[in-house]
Design a protein around this motif. Sequence first.
Motif, PDB file in Angstrom:
ATOM      1  N   TRP A  77      69.748 -28.727  39.498  1.00  0.00           N
ATOM      2  CA  TRP A  77      68.330 -28.668  40.022  1.00  0.00           C
ATOM      3  C   TRP A  77      68.548 -27.567  40.944  1.00  0.00           C
ATOM      4  N   GLY A  78      69.531 -27.509  41.665  1.00  0.00           N
ATOM      5  CA  GLY A  78      69.814 -26.371  42.519  1.00  0.00           C
ATOM      6  C   GLY A  78      70.051 -24.879  41.732  1.00  0.00           C
ATOM      7  N   GLY A  79      70.152 -24.961  40.454  1.00  0.00           N
ATOM      8  CA  GLY A  79      70.129 -23.591  39.959  1.00  0.00           C
ATOM      9  C   GLY A  79      71.281 -23.556  39.111  1.00  0.00           C
ATOM     10  N   ALA A  80      72.395 -24.174  39.150  1.00  0.00           N
ATOM     11  CA  ALA A  80      73.764 -23.945  38.684  1.00  0.00           C
ATOM     12  C   ALA A  80      74.052 -24.465  37.234  1.00  0.00           C
ATOM     13  N   LYS A  81      74.863 -23.805  36.489  1.00  0.00           N
ATOM     14  CA  LYS A  81      75.010 -24.453  35.322  1.00  0.00           C
ATOM     15  C   LYS A  81      76.247 -25.184  35.593  1.00  0.00           C
ATOM     16  N   VAL A  82      76.559 -26.626  35.316  1.00  0.00           N
ATOM     17  CA  VAL A  82      77.351 -27.597  35.832  1.00  0.00           C
ATOM     18  C   VAL A  82      78.145 -28.196  34.851  1.00  0.00           C
ATOM     19  N   PRO A 218      57.107 -26.323  22.077  1.00  0.00           N
ATOM     20  CA  PRO A 218      56.879 -26.718  20.905  1.00  0.00           C
ATOM     21  C   PRO A 218      58.313 -27.241  20.337  1.00  0.00           C
ATOM     22  N   ASP A 219      59.505 -27.130  20.933  1.00  0.00           N
ATOM     23  CA  ASP A 219      60.482 -27.844  20.443  1.00  0.00           C
ATOM     24  C   ASP A 219      60.944 -28.948  21.300  1.00  0.00           C
ATOM     25  N   MET A 220      59.736 -29.525  21.754  1.00  0.00           N
ATOM     26  CA  MET A 220      59.812 -30.943  22.420  1.00  0.00           C
ATOM     27  C   MET A 220      60.384 -30.838  23.916  1.00  0.00           C
ATOM     28  N   VAL A 221      61.013 -29.805  24.205  1.00  0.00           N
ATOM     29  CA  VAL A 221      61.767 -29.495  25.437  1.00  0.00           C
ATOM     30  C   VAL A 221      61.071 -28.968  26.505  1.00  0.00           C
ATOM     31  N   PRO A 222      60.967 -29.675  27.619  1.00  0.00           N
ATOM     32  CA  PRO A 222      60.219 -28.721  28.902  1.00  0.00           C
ATOM     33  C   PRO A 222      60.986 -27.658  29.363  1.00  0.00           C
ATOM     34  N   ASP A 223      60.364 -26.765  29.973  1.00  0.00           N
ATOM     35  CA  ASP A 223      60.932 -25.831  30.755  1.00  0.00           C
ATOM     36  C   ASP A 223      61.250 -26.162  32.258  1.00  0.00           C
ATOM     37  N   MET A 224      62.267 -25.486  32.902  1.00  0.00           N
ATOM     38  CA  MET A 224      62.487 -26.248  33.980  1.00  0.00           C
ATOM     39  C   MET A 224      62.126 -25.250  35.286  1.00  0.00           C
ATOM     40  N   ALA A 225      62.381 -25.868  36.274  1.00  0.00           N
ATOM     41  CA  ALA A 225      62.022 -25.161  37.574  1.00  0.00           C
ATOM     42  C   ALA A 225      63.319 -25.474  38.561  1.00  0.00           C
ATOM     43  N   LYS A 226      63.514 -24.443  39.459  1.00  0.00           N
ATOM     44  CA  LYS A 226      64.535 -24.728  40.390  1.00  0.00           C
ATOM     45  C   LYS A 226      63.920 -25.394  41.654  1.00  0.00           C
TER      46      LYS A 226
END
Lengths: 398, 307
Positions: A77-82, A218-226
């Motif tokens: 949630w802080g923005g990193a790939k983890v 449309p792919d059932m996945v929401p977009d993310m915010a940081k």
Amino acid sequence: MKASPEGVLTGVHFMDGDHAACEGAIAAGCRFVAGYPITPSTEVVERFSVRIPTVGGMFIQMEDEIASSIAIQGAAWGGAKVMTVTSGPGLSLMMEHIGLAVMAEVPCVIVDVQRGGPSTGLPTLPAQADMMQVKWGSHGDYQIIALSPNSPQECFDLMIRAFNLSETWRCPVFMMMDEVVGHMVERVEIPPADQIEIVPRRWTTKKPSEYRAFEPGPDMVPDMAKAGDGYKLHITGLTHDERGYPAMNVPAQNRLVRRLSDKILKNRDKIVDVREDGCEDADIIVVSYGITSRVAGAAVEMARGLGLKVGSARMVVCWPFPDVEIARLSRKAKAIVVPELNLGQMVGEVERAACGDARVYLVDHAGGSVHEPERILETILQAARDAGLGFKTEAERS
Amino acid sequence: MNPTEIMVSDADEKDVDTSRVAPIENPVLSMLRQDRLPHIWCPGCGIGTVVNCFSRALMSSGHDMNNVAVVSGIGCTGRVAGYMNLDSFHTTHGRSIPFATGLRLANPGLKVVVFSGDGDLFAIGGNHFLHAARRNLDMLIVCVNNFTYGMTGGQVAPTTPLKSTQSTMPFGNFEPPMNLPFVADAAGASYVARWTVFHIRQLVRAMKEGMEHKGFSFIEIMSPCPTLYLRRNKLGDGVDQVRYFKEHSVLKNGANTQDVAITATDPIVVGTFVERERPTWLDSRNAQLTATLGDRFVPYGGQNVQK
């Protein structure tokens, strides 16, 4: 998009699976790892802790696996790939947070270098005994994605796919390695960064006033915010509505839990990966995954040498389970042989998908070493006899 | 529901000419998610007072509210995250601190405040507290201590006073309670304070100090749980408890934390007990890696964050 060249060790290496997995993570853009030492996975975090200070990432050794498995979610949630890395006992401790990552749709990769269990079991020896834990271990209904590499090269390649899948579908993705794949040393080729395709985080393009944190695309996945970008996110493990607010009622539960499963199951064609070899006219098909597929390959060759039509199907993705593919294979074949380093886990899924069309044989193993190919061959021959298939005996062949 | 309506509805409409009443707006309303009100806390509970103090501390802090995040665990205090109009994370039981650790380290521009209860932070989450304090991670921990597990119906907590009755200590508590400031101090917290919900001005100031303090800051706030702690122990209601806090508190800034345990007979010691300078985890990491790797060291920059 292409991988950032930062940290990509392009070239040919002689390295083990644990190290290759670490390199795959760095190439995929992983910049935050929280981990806790556990055999036989520790080399992954050891290498990350050496490599990442010159690549601009962060490593922290947490106080336990519970902490590791949620520190990475804070970092996401802080923005990193983890990523976090563990083995069976540590994975057991992480279970509650696998549920949180599913519920809050947190992209993260969890590496499980499997060892013999239950409990402390065989810390330094292999097993494939976490295949069900990883799918069913957390409470509630959910779907995850699990990949099963069978070589150090695949530890690198599939790690990139693992990150890409977790970013695409916003769910925990597991790298189901084992002690042998983790510690075997082989040739590993790392391509140039511009030949590595990576999926960036699906950041929203909406303004904070228009954004709803769990409104699916449309792919059932929401977009993310940081966090820190003004979206005033509210993220909870409680059943929530599209704003992310707790909504503890039957319709909200039904809508959310179904979507979390459906986003994986209804998109399964984009996820599953079954590598078939010689299955077109096979009477017997050996279905395997991970390190066992290497041994199974030897058994298949031996059986073919005896004149049997034996195919091989390797599940590179074990979850979501490739039920359509197994059903198709079982309609063509007379028998399916499933070797695995446990007393019978994925074989139950194979039986479910085969639906009685082909007889399913388990070649089990309590763990501690890989199978001997002869044991898999014996079961193939037993299946041939049961199906009335003729083959040369070893003596006739020589 | 419009919160203004909630406040007006308390008055008897027959006695009040509402046309002559100026619209009342709670001064901290902008800090709250108004679409989530009313909140779930019981009448007489102290958590609302703590949220009010925190809101005032934030409003007077000069911080950009986009850069402040709240992380909570599970429990009554764990619900604070859900009402603050900030980036807010309601995580799992006991694990708010490790979540906050990841959030803070991956996004170094954020001010991270952990809001949770005594059971969450010191029973199930106790180990995380110790290690975060030892590391001197730069975050503020606000612990609302109501001496019980409120959300689950009043079970014994690591802070429950001796002899008190709780649903899982039905014959009186025989486990010695934890002295939270002493634990925080011993583990290495660099700012440690205790106040009660009576001390609202001191609390606002302490929260501001805790947020500004570089390192691991810990504030214990004693707070009434009228429904499950006070009632069960025949200690009156929330107001009685706040009166008790007022009459029995003694200010001792700099007190030795060994001497601030809460007992049935001793006065409640409040104040700022610890304020020390110690490098944070991140500063220590950056210094060590710079010293050993020199120019090769690349500080965490979130290069993978494509925006």
